[in-house]
Structure formats: structure tokens, C-alpha cells
Scaffold this motif. Structure first.
Motif, PDB file in Angstrom:
ATOM      1  N   VAL A 237       0.878  -1.218  -0.026  1.00 44.51           N
ATOM      2  CA  VAL A 237      -0.007  -0.006   0.029  1.00 44.51           C
ATOM      3  C   VAL A 237       0.998   1.167  -0.181  1.00 44.51           C
ATOM      4  O   VAL A 237       1.761   1.585   0.710  1.00 44.51           O
ATOM      5  N   LEU A 238       0.790   1.791  -0.997  1.00 45.34           N
ATOM      6  CA  LEU A 238       1.511   3.286  -1.093  1.00 45.34           C
ATOM      7  C   LEU A 238       0.861   4.657  -0.749  1.00 45.34           C
ATOM      8  O   LEU A 238      -0.448   4.513  -0.983  1.00 45.34           O
ATOM      9  N   PRO A 239       1.337   5.351  -0.058  1.00 43.29           N
ATOM     10  CA  PRO A 239       0.555   6.580   0.108  1.00 43.29           C
ATOM     11  C   PRO A 239      -0.047   7.348  -0.875  1.00 43.29           C
ATOM     12  O   PRO A 239       0.693   7.365  -2.078  1.00 43.29           O
ATOM     13  N   LYS A 240      -1.109   8.043  -0.915  1.00 47.38           N
ATOM     14  CA  LYS A 240      -1.596   8.744  -1.880  1.00 47.38           C
ATOM     15  C   LYS A 240      -0.632   9.828  -2.714  1.00 47.38           C
ATOM     16  O   LYS A 240      -0.657  10.010  -3.873  1.00 47.38           O
ATOM     17  N   PRO A 241      -0.125  10.642  -1.780  1.00 48.72           N
ATOM     18  CA  PRO A 241       1.090  11.451  -2.457  1.00 48.72           C
ATOM     19  C   PRO A 241       2.156  10.711  -3.403  1.00 48.72           C
ATOM     20  O   PRO A 241       2.599  11.427  -4.294  1.00 48.72           O
ATOM     21  N   VAL A 242       2.491   9.567  -2.761  1.00 51.04           N
ATOM     22  CA  VAL A 242       3.614   8.843  -3.702  1.00 51.04           C
ATOM     23  C   VAL A 242       2.948   8.294  -4.990  1.00 51.04           C
ATOM     24  O   VAL A 242       3.437   8.452  -6.114  1.00 51.04           O
TER      25      VAL A 242
END
Length: 140
Positions: free
Chosen positions: A11-16
Motif C-alpha cells: 500500500v503506497l500513500p496517496k502522495p507517492v
């Protein structure tokens, strides 16, 4: 005894994710400008093509068309007389087969389905009966 459940999802953060999407747009823009300047060919589309997983064969003879040629198409009334059935439900579309419909009779098990339904079944690469899982055609 219970089996522990583990999930291995990254799961990648939305900004990334937004950063990677921005990089894709920059790459597309640079490709587009260089294409207009004649430095390279046209850029690849940003949206993925959903047909990438499909197997492309020559249009003359595909395995599905070969199978469909060998499966007999009959009127339901004739199929019902021969099989001594009064009503038939197509298990692919789950609707009744009426007297005016065309039915494909399978080679091994002699089950019948709407011709259009079994054609779509074969077109997606399935080669067994949707009802009993016998092969559609007798092996040679």
C-alpha cells in the motif's frame, strides 16, 4: 487449529501515487513533443489496453471458430424431439430456450445451449461443457 491469515499487499500513500502519475504525464508530454518534432514515433497511450491478455491469432482460422464449425446448430424444436425434453434452460445465460431459438448440441455430452451463448463461451477459450465439464468435441 486456525491458519493465520497474512496479506502481502503493498500500500503506497496517496502522495507517492500522485507523484508517479505526475511522472507518467511528464513522460507522455515529452514523448508527445518529441513526436511532433520528428525525433521519435508517437507516444504510447497512458491508459492500459485491456486486450493485452488476449491471444491474437490470424483471422482466418482460430481454435474457437474450428470448434464452432464442428458443433451442430439445430432448432430447439428438433433438439427437444430428439432428446425428449419439453423445456430447456441455458445454464450460460440462465434463461429458457424457446421453440424458435437456435441450439448448439455439444459433441460429447449432447447438452444443448443457445448458439450465441455457447459461441461466446468458446470465444473466451473454454473448451468444456458448462454443465458437466466434458470436452465439447470427442477426442480423435
Amino acid at each position: 487449529m486456525a491458519v493465520p491469515f497474512q496479506s502481502y499487499v503493498l500500500v503506497l500513500p496517496k502522495p507517492v501515487m500522485l507523484f508517479f502519475q505526475f511522472l507518467a504525464w511528464v513522460d507522455f508530454a515529452v514523448s508527445l513533443v518529441s513526436s511532433y518534432l520528428g525525433l521519435c514515433g508517437p507516444p504510447e497511450p497512458l491508459t492500459p489496453t485491456w486486450g493485452e491478455h488476449a491471444l491474437y491469432l490470424p483471422a482466418t482460422e482460430t481454435p474457437s471458430s474450428s470448434i464452432k464449425k464442428q458443433l451442430r446448430v439445430v432448432a430447439f424444436s428438433r433438439f427437444a424431439r430428439r432428446r425428449r425434453v419439453e423445456e430447456l434452460t441455458c445454464v450460460i445465460c440462465l434463461s429458457e430456450v424457446a421453440s424458435g431459438h437456435e441450439v448448439r448440441e455439444l459433441g460429447n455430452c449432447a447438452h444443448g445451449f443457445h448458439a450465441d451463448c455457447i459461441d461466446r463461451w468458446v470465444d473466451v477459450g473454454r473448451d468444456t461443457c458448462p454443465l458437466c465439464r466434458a470436452h465439447l468435441l470427442p477426442s480423435v
